[in-house]
Design an enzyme around this catalytic site. Sequence first.
Site, PDB file in Angstrom:
ATOM      1  N   GLU A 272       0.879  -1.165   0.000  1.00 20.42           N
ATOM      2  CA  GLU A 272       0.000   0.000   0.000  1.00 20.42           C
ATOM      3  C   GLU A 272       0.913   1.210   0.000  1.00 20.42           C
ATOM      4  O   GLU A 272       1.525   1.535   1.018  1.00 20.42           O
ATOM      5  CB  GLU A 272      -0.923  -0.033   1.222  1.00 20.42           C
ATOM      6  CG  GLU A 272      -2.104   0.913   1.106  1.00 20.42           C
ATOM      7  CD  GLU A 272      -1.826   2.264   1.734  1.00 20.42           C
ATOM      8  OE1 GLU A 272      -1.559   3.212   0.948  1.00 20.42           O
ATOM      9  OE2 GLU A 272      -1.867   2.381   2.954  1.00 20.42           O
ATOM     10  N   CYS A 306      -2.160   8.940   2.588  1.00 24.77           N
ATOM     11  CA  CYS A 306      -2.064   8.686   1.156  1.00 24.77           C
ATOM     12  C   CYS A 306      -3.401   8.762   0.443  1.00 24.77           C
ATOM     13  O   CYS A 306      -3.445   8.904  -0.773  1.00 24.77           O
ATOM     14  CB  CYS A 306      -1.426   7.315   0.922  1.00 24.77           C
ATOM     15  SG  CYS A 306      -2.232   5.998   1.841  1.00 24.77           S
TER      16      CYS A 306
END
Length: 499
Positions: A272, A306
Amino acid sequence: MTGGTAGGRARTPHGAGAEGQRLFVGGDWVEPGGGHYEVVDPATEGTVGWAPEASREQVRAACAAAREAFGPWSRTAPEERAAVLGRAADVMRARLLPYAELAQAETGATTGTARGMQVGVGVARFRRYARVEPAEWPIAPQVNEAGPMGRAGVMGAIAVRQPVGVVTCVTSYNNPWANPAGKVAPALAMGNTVVVKPAPQDPLSVYRMAEALEEAGVPRGVVNVVSGRAVGIGEAAVSSPDVDMVSFTGSTAVGQRIAEVCGRDMRRQLMELGGKGAALVFDDADLASAVAGIGTTFSFYSGQICTAPTRVLAQRGIHDRLVEQLAAYASRLTVGDPRAPGTVVGPVISAAHRDRVESYVELGRKEGATVVTGGERPPLDQGFYVAPTLLADCTNDMRVAREEIFGPVVTVVPFDDEEEGIALAGDSDYGLIDYVWSADVARAFRVARRLRAGGVGVNTVGRNMEAPFGGFRKSGVGRDVGSYALHAYSEVQAIVWPG
């Protein structure tokens, strides 16, 4: 340093000696081979505690301990594994306030974020995987159709999930509870063992998680935690021959280096990575909703996340109004001590990261962007603060519009029509989470289907915690969250027999 409380009693964390935190290796709290280093409170610049610096040998020992524990743990009944996770969640919930205080001190998160989105989400993730439905363990039996050998060739078949083995979990600094919990809990539920290498900026909270698991009865070696600032610590945890899989959350650049190591040994990966979320705001959008959603970039983890909608693509009909309202929104946010009740924007994680974010703002000026609001360091005596900053008059080829800044900075790029907006959204190295705001729901979903992103928010920045999470392109490899995490931390095995 003190850790949590149970039933209101003051207590000293397991493994935290007079000189600092110990490592957790093979079920023992051991002194680190590399000594200790200071963990700094980004709001006060004071010392939170002393984190252990593992040696490479200790990292390899942690991986070996996880390998030895894997066989017995993987053969433990799923219900028993789930019970351990449930008891760990109970321990964490009982100590939520002191654990949140520690997380806040390490990360600079506001009180609500530390309690709800850090420790609270960590607890929820352990509880979720303590309540795994029986149907999630095996995949439903599948009987083949008759093949070229005729009916005599029909075979019975069942596909079952097997644990991957030893998983190295390398976690991010922005959330030392939710992020590790999202890796450790499903990995353990599926019968894997883990070696956790937390981010060097805020590792102490992860040791409290290990403490909770130990008290919940996790067997020796099933969970190991090793920390350190040296690059070699992470390298040893990733490259150990005892490791079968690496689960990493962090920057794309680091993820690429990890992937190279994993590729050499065909090691499984779950990545990720970075994001530069495009937020397409159409002329018919509810601007109040769009501003509130985009505004979370300024406040939530001070933009250090993010999934933030950092790259706004505004249709020209509402562009000026959107910029004006975003600027007004940002200017109203209270920046300061995250422990103060009215604070909305806390500090970023370190002085070095503050300098990095500020350098991007200055770069934006040089590239021709207009700093509509922010851009100056808040007038605070201590702490690593960055003012919420809005950059307008941007083009999609500017570095501030293409690179992940990871701070409370939003760029705005105009577009004319739907096709141009979709093209601009796709013109990115990243593809984690994009967003669409439009009153025309049919158009919003039509646009969402054309966006090359792992997730798309339609008129919202909220997330469904059972929906798959991960990215396209350089935003990652694989999916987790909910039952998808059980797939991520398992291999599928087919067992076939004569029909």
